[in-house]
Scaffold this motif. Structure first.
Motif, mmCIF file in Angstrom:
data_model
loop_
_atom_site.group_PDB
_atom_site.id
_atom_site.type_symbol
_atom_site.label_atom_id
_atom_site.label_comp_id
_atom_site.label_asym_id
_atom_site.label_seq_id
_atom_site.Cartn_x
_atom_site.Cartn_y
_atom_site.Cartn_z
ATOM 1 N N GLU A 1 9.001 17.060 -1.946
ATOM 2 C CA GLU A 1 9.230 18.469 -1.657
ATOM 3 C C GLU A 1 9.150 19.238 -2.963
ATOM 4 O OE1 GLU A 1 12.347 18.885 1.880
ATOM 5 O OE2 GLU A 1 13.087 17.524 0.329
ATOM 6 N N SER A 2 8.734 20.501 -2.855
ATOM 7 C CA SER A 2 8.662 21.342 -4.046
ATOM 8 C C SER A 2 9.118 22.746 -3.707
ATOM 9 C CB SER A 2 7.233 21.374 -4.609
ATOM 10 O OG SER A 2 6.327 21.904 -3.659
ATOM 11 N N GLY B 1 3.038 30.821 -10.982
ATOM 12 C CA GLY B 1 2.943 30.344 -9.602
ATOM 13 C C GLY B 1 4.200 30.581 -8.799
ATOM 14 N N ALA B 2 5.129 31.387 -9.353
ATOM 15 C CA ALA B 2 6.401 31.594 -8.667
ATOM 16 C C ALA B 2 6.228 32.230 -7.299
ATOM 17 C CB ALA B 2 7.316 32.470 -9.536
ATOM 18 N N ASN B 3 5.129 32.935 -7.109
ATOM 19 C CA ASN B 3 4.907 33.586 -5.822
ATOM 20 C C ASN B 3 4.020 32.792 -4.892
ATOM 21 O OD1 ASN B 3 6.417 35.909 -6.513
ATOM 22 N ND2 ASN B 3 4.692 36.674 -7.730
ATOM 23 N N GLU B 4 3.649 31.560 -5.307
ATOM 24 C CA GLU B 4 2.789 30.747 -4.457
ATOM 25 C C GLU B 4 3.572 30.268 -3.244
ATOM 26 O OE1 GLU B 4 -0.268 30.381 -4.786
ATOM 27 O OE2 GLU B 4 -0.686 30.902 -6.870
ATOM 28 N N SER B 5 2.999 30.410 -2.065
ATOM 29 C CA SER B 5 3.645 29.891 -0.865
ATOM 30 C C SER B 5 3.452 28.393 -0.800
ATOM 31 C CB SER B 5 3.059 30.554 0.381
ATOM 32 O OG SER B 5 1.713 30.178 0.537
ATOM 33 N N GLN B 6 4.194 27.737 0.081
ATOM 34 C CA GLN B 6 4.144 26.280 0.185
ATOM 35 C C GLN B 6 3.395 25.827 1.427
ATOM 36 O OE1 GLN B 6 5.279 24.212 -2.313
ATOM 37 N NE2 GLN B 6 5.345 26.202 -3.306
ATOM 38 N N LEU C 1 0.842 -1.191 0.000
ATOM 39 C CA LEU C 1 0.000 0.000 0.000
ATOM 40 C C LEU C 1 0.879 1.243 0.000
ATOM 41 C CD1 LEU C 1 -2.871 1.205 0.234
ATOM 42 C CD2 LEU C 1 -2.557 1.154 2.721
ATOM 43 N N TYR C 2 0.536 2.210 -0.873
ATOM 44 C CA TYR C 2 1.277 3.473 -0.969
ATOM 45 C C TYR C 2 0.336 4.644 -0.696
ATOM 46 C CZ TYR C 2 4.714 0.739 -3.686
ATOM 47 O OH TYR C 2 5.626 -0.199 -4.115
ATOM 48 N N THR C 3 0.840 5.673 -0.008
ATOM 49 C CA THR C 3 0.161 6.964 0.069
ATOM 50 C C THR C 3 1.211 8.061 -0.099
ATOM 51 O OG1 THR C 3 0.344 7.219 2.483
ATOM 52 C CG2 THR C 3 -1.629 6.098 1.631
ATOM 53 N N LEU C 4 0.737 9.279 -0.387
ATOM 54 C CA LEU C 4 1.624 10.416 -0.611
ATOM 55 C C LEU C 4 1.481 11.452 0.492
ATOM 56 C CD1 LEU C 4 1.473 9.094 -3.461
ATOM 57 C CD2 LEU C 4 1.563 11.401 -4.428
ATOM 58 N N MET C 5 2.571 12.177 0.733
ATOM 59 C CA MET C 5 2.554 13.240 1.728
ATOM 60 C C MET C 5 3.752 14.155 1.516
ATOM 61 S SD MET C 5 2.501 12.855 5.887
ATOM 62 C CE MET C 5 0.815 12.246 5.854
ATOM 63 N N ASN D 1 6.658 26.150 -8.116
ATOM 64 C CA ASN D 1 5.889 25.210 -8.935
ATOM 65 C C ASN D 1 6.759 24.073 -9.472
ATOM 66 O OD1 ASN D 1 7.275 27.064 -10.601
ATOM 67 N ND2 ASN D 1 5.973 26.560 -12.337
ATOM 68 N N MET D 2 7.885 23.819 -8.816
ATOM 69 C CA MET D 2 8.795 22.771 -9.271
ATOM 70 C C MET D 2 8.946 21.675 -8.225
ATOM 71 S SD MET D 2 11.822 25.010 -11.070
ATOM 72 C CE MET D 2 12.802 23.513 -11.279
ATOM 73 N N LEU D 3 8.845 20.435 -8.651
ATOM 74 C CA LEU D 3 9.085 19.295 -7.770
ATOM 75 C C LEU D 3 10.591 19.122 -7.620
ATOM 76 C CD1 LEU D 3 7.688 16.914 -6.300
ATOM 77 C CD2 LEU D 3 7.947 15.602 -8.413
ATOM 78 N N THR D 4 11.077 19.071 -6.382
ATOM 79 C CA THR D 4 12.523 19.026 -6.153
ATOM 80 C C THR D 4 13.027 17.697 -5.597
ATOM 81 O OG1 THR D 4 12.222 20.026 -3.962
ATOM 82 C CG2 THR D 4 12.663 21.511 -5.807
#
Length: 257
Positions: A172-173, A211-216, A89-93, A176-179
Motif C-alpha cells: 500500500e502507498s 507527486g503529492a497530488n497523484e491519485s492512487q 514463486l513471488y509476484t507483486l500486487m 509517493n510514500m510506501l506505507t
C-alpha cells in the motif's frame, strides 16, 4: 492437534530488495522522470510506477539465486520472481487490488493469481482466521475450471523450475510514500493462510512532496484478467513468460517498450 506453522523463507536482503524496488519506483524514480521530462501532462505516471518497479526488481536480483521473468496476460506485463533454491514463486500486487479479486463474483473471467496458487493446495486457514467468502471462487463456475486454471499456470511458469509454493507480495502507498508491505501465503480459494508483515523494513521517506497530488488509481485493473476458454493448442502462444536476459555488452533484452 496444533495448527500447522507456515513461513516465507526469504532472507532479509531479499525482502529489502523487493521493498526498495517498490519504494524507489513510486518516489525517487518518478521524481527523476519528471525532472528529466518536462511534459504538459503525465497520464502514464501510474503505469510508469509498475515499469520502474519491474525494472528495479530485475536489476536488484541480477546474479542471485533468483530468476526474473517478464510474464504477459493480455496487455499487462508483470514480473515472476522465482527462488531457485527454495522453489518459491513471488509476484507483486497492490493490497486493494488483491482484496477486489478475493471478492470477485464474475464467472466469465479469472485472474492469473487464481492459477498461480496451484502449488498451495495443501495450505489451510487457521480456524481463528476463517471468514465467509461471497461464493467459492473455484467451484462457482462449474466443470472444467480447474483444468483451465492449470493450463494458465503451465503457460506462465513453463520456463521456470519446479514450484513448491506461491507467495503474493502486497503493498500500500500514500501519495509517493510506501506505507505497508506484506507477504501472503494463499490457499486455493485465495484465503490468507499466513501473512508476514515486512512494513518495518520500509526505508525512511526521501522527504519529498513531489507527486503529492497523484491519485492512487490502480491502472492495472482489467489488464490481468483472462477469458476462461482453453486455447487451441495449434495457435502460437503469445502469453508465455519471457526471460529477462542481459547481453554481454550490458544491454538488456526483454519486453519491447
Amino acid at each position: 492437534m496444533s495448527e500447522k506453522k507456515y513461513e516465507v523463507p526469504l532472507h532479509k536482503i531479499g525482502k529489502l530488495a523487493i521493498i526498495e524496488s517498490i519504494a524507489n519506483a513510486i518516489d525517487k524514480d518518478l521524481i527523476d522522470f519528471k525532472s528529466e521530462n518536462k511534459l504538459v501532462t503525465y497520464n502514464s505516471i501510474h503505469m510508469l510506477k509498475w515499469d520502474f518497479t519491474n525494472t528495479n526488481l530485475v536489476n536488484k536480483f541480477e546474479n542471485t539465486e533468483f530468476t526474473c521473468y517478464v510474464a504477459k496476460r493480455g496487455a499487462w506485463r508483470f514480473i515472476l520472481l522465482y527462488d531457485k533454491i527454495n522453489k518459491i514463486l513471488y509476484t507483486l500486487m497492490r493490497r486493494e487490488r488483491f482484496e477486489q479479486i478475493q471478492s470477485n463474483e464474475k464467472t466469465d473471467k479469472v485472474h492469473y493469481i487464481e492459477s498461480l496458487v496451484s502449488p498451495n493446495k495443501e495450505l489451510s486457514v487457521p480456524d481463528q482466521l476463517k471468514r465467509s467468502f461471497q461464493g467459492d471462487l473455484f467451484d462457482m463456475n462449474g466443470e472444467g475450471r480447474e483444468e483451465k486454471l492449470q493450463e494458465v499456470f503451465n503457460d506462465l511458469t513453463q520456463n521456470l523450475g519446479p514450484i513448491e509454493k506461491y507467495v503474493l507480495i502486497t503493498f500500500e502507498s500514500d501519495k509517493n510514500m510506501l506505507t505497508s508491505v506484506s507477504a501472503l501465503l494463499l490457499t486455493s480459494k485465495l484465503e490468507i493462510a499466513y501473512e508476514e508483515d515486512w512494513s518495518d523494513l520500509i526505508p525512511a521517506s526521501y522527504d519529498s512532496d513531489e507527486g503529492a497530488n497523484e491519485s492512487q488509481e490502480t491502472y492495472e485493473d482489467g489488464f490481468e484478467e483472462i477469458e476462461l476458454p482453453i486455447r487451441d493448442k495449434s495457435v502460437p502462444k503469445e502469453d508465455e513468460a519471457e526471460p529477462f536476459i542481459r547481453k554481454n555488452d550490458g544491454e538488456k533484452k526483454g519486453e519491447d517498450s
